[in-house]
Enzyme design. Structure first.
Site, PDB file in Angstrom:
ATOM      1  N   ASP A 289     -30.414  12.366   0.263  1.00 36.41           N
ATOM      2  CA  ASP A 289     -28.891  12.121  -0.120  1.00 36.41           C
ATOM      3  C   ASP A 289     -28.089  13.286   0.679  1.00 36.41           C
ATOM      4  OD1 ASP A 289     -26.591  11.309  -1.453  1.00 36.41           O
ATOM      5  OD2 ASP A 289     -26.906  12.786  -2.845  1.00 36.41           O
TER       6      ASP A 289
ATOM      7  N   ASP B  34     -24.377  14.456  -0.366  1.00 36.09           N
ATOM      8  CA  ASP B  34     -23.513  15.300  -1.192  1.00 36.09           C
ATOM      9  C   ASP B  34     -24.122  15.846  -2.341  1.00 36.09           C
ATOM     10  OD1 ASP B  34     -21.503  14.813   0.428  1.00 36.09           O
ATOM     11  OD2 ASP B  34     -21.149  12.977  -0.117  1.00 36.09           O
TER      12      ASP B  34
END
Length: 222
Positions: A7, A9
């Protein structure tokens, strides 16, 4: 070949690039400050509590810039990278990515942020494969404000990963080791796909789940 999915952010970056871009267009004078911030914060809160309408958010998030000339968009994004993103990229995050690449693992960034915002960020991390929300474009190549295909959000992340691998004649099940790094419960479907899920800079909700299930916890940022 082993597989490693990151991932972006609050996992590799200590900020939310989508929300930061929403603030940045205000600084550029491309959007009304109070109204933009109110809506931007509201959508971000929905993301955090798992109720985000991703289609409505993408329409909002592209509204301030999608009708501007391509050269103006590109110049603004380079300034965004220079002023906000590159200074936020931590050596610890780069080292983590490089370690998995050094092992020869098939590596990708899988994010719910759109590809306009994130493609240069993936390049800054040296990750060739970006699975992001794809933006629909019209016949002239202009962004319409709608999503193209399956959005890489929640369960959609697993769909998009499987589609990517299928294009190479592979499946997730073909990998002996599948490592997934994420901070959010929105990514539970992807984390549950992994043989080695890692709760990275986790939200309190994900940290609780990780402790209950015995998943490793990784704090890249203070």
């Amino acid at each position: 070949m082993n597989l490693c999915l990151f991932d972006l952010d609050h996992t590799l970056l200590p900020l939310d690039s989508d929300h930061a871009w929403g603030e940045f267009v205000v600084a550029l004078g491309w959007a009304d400050g109070p109204e933009q911030r109110r809506a931007n914060d509201a959508f971000y809160a929905q993301y955090q509590d798992g109720t985000l309408d991703i289609a409505a958010y993408v329409e909002f998030a592209t509204r301030a810039w999608r009708e501007r000339p391509a050269a103006e968009q590109a110049a603004a994004h380079e300034r965004f990278m220079r002023e906000l993103i590159r200074p936020a990229i931590r050596p610890e995050a780069l080292a983590l990515v490089r370690e998995h690449q050094r092992r020869g693992e098939l590596t990708a960034i899988v994010t719910a942020t759109n590809e306009f915002v994130t493609r240069p960020i993936a390049a800054a991390f040296g990750v060739e494969t970006l699975i992001a929300v794809e933006l629909e474009r019209d016949a002239a190549g202009a962004v319409t404000g709608r999503i193209h295909g399956t959005p890489s959000f929640r369960e959609g992340k697993t769909v998009r990963v499987q589609q990517w691998l299928h294009g190479m004649g592979r499946r997730v099940q073909d990998s002996e080791r599948v490592t997934v790094y994420s901070d959010s419960t929105n990514d539970l479907p992807l984390l549950e796909l992994a043989t080695h899920p890692v709760a990275t800079n986790p939200s309190p909700a994900l940290e609780a789940i990780a402790r209950e299930r015995g998943w490793p916890l990784l704090k890249l940022f203070p």
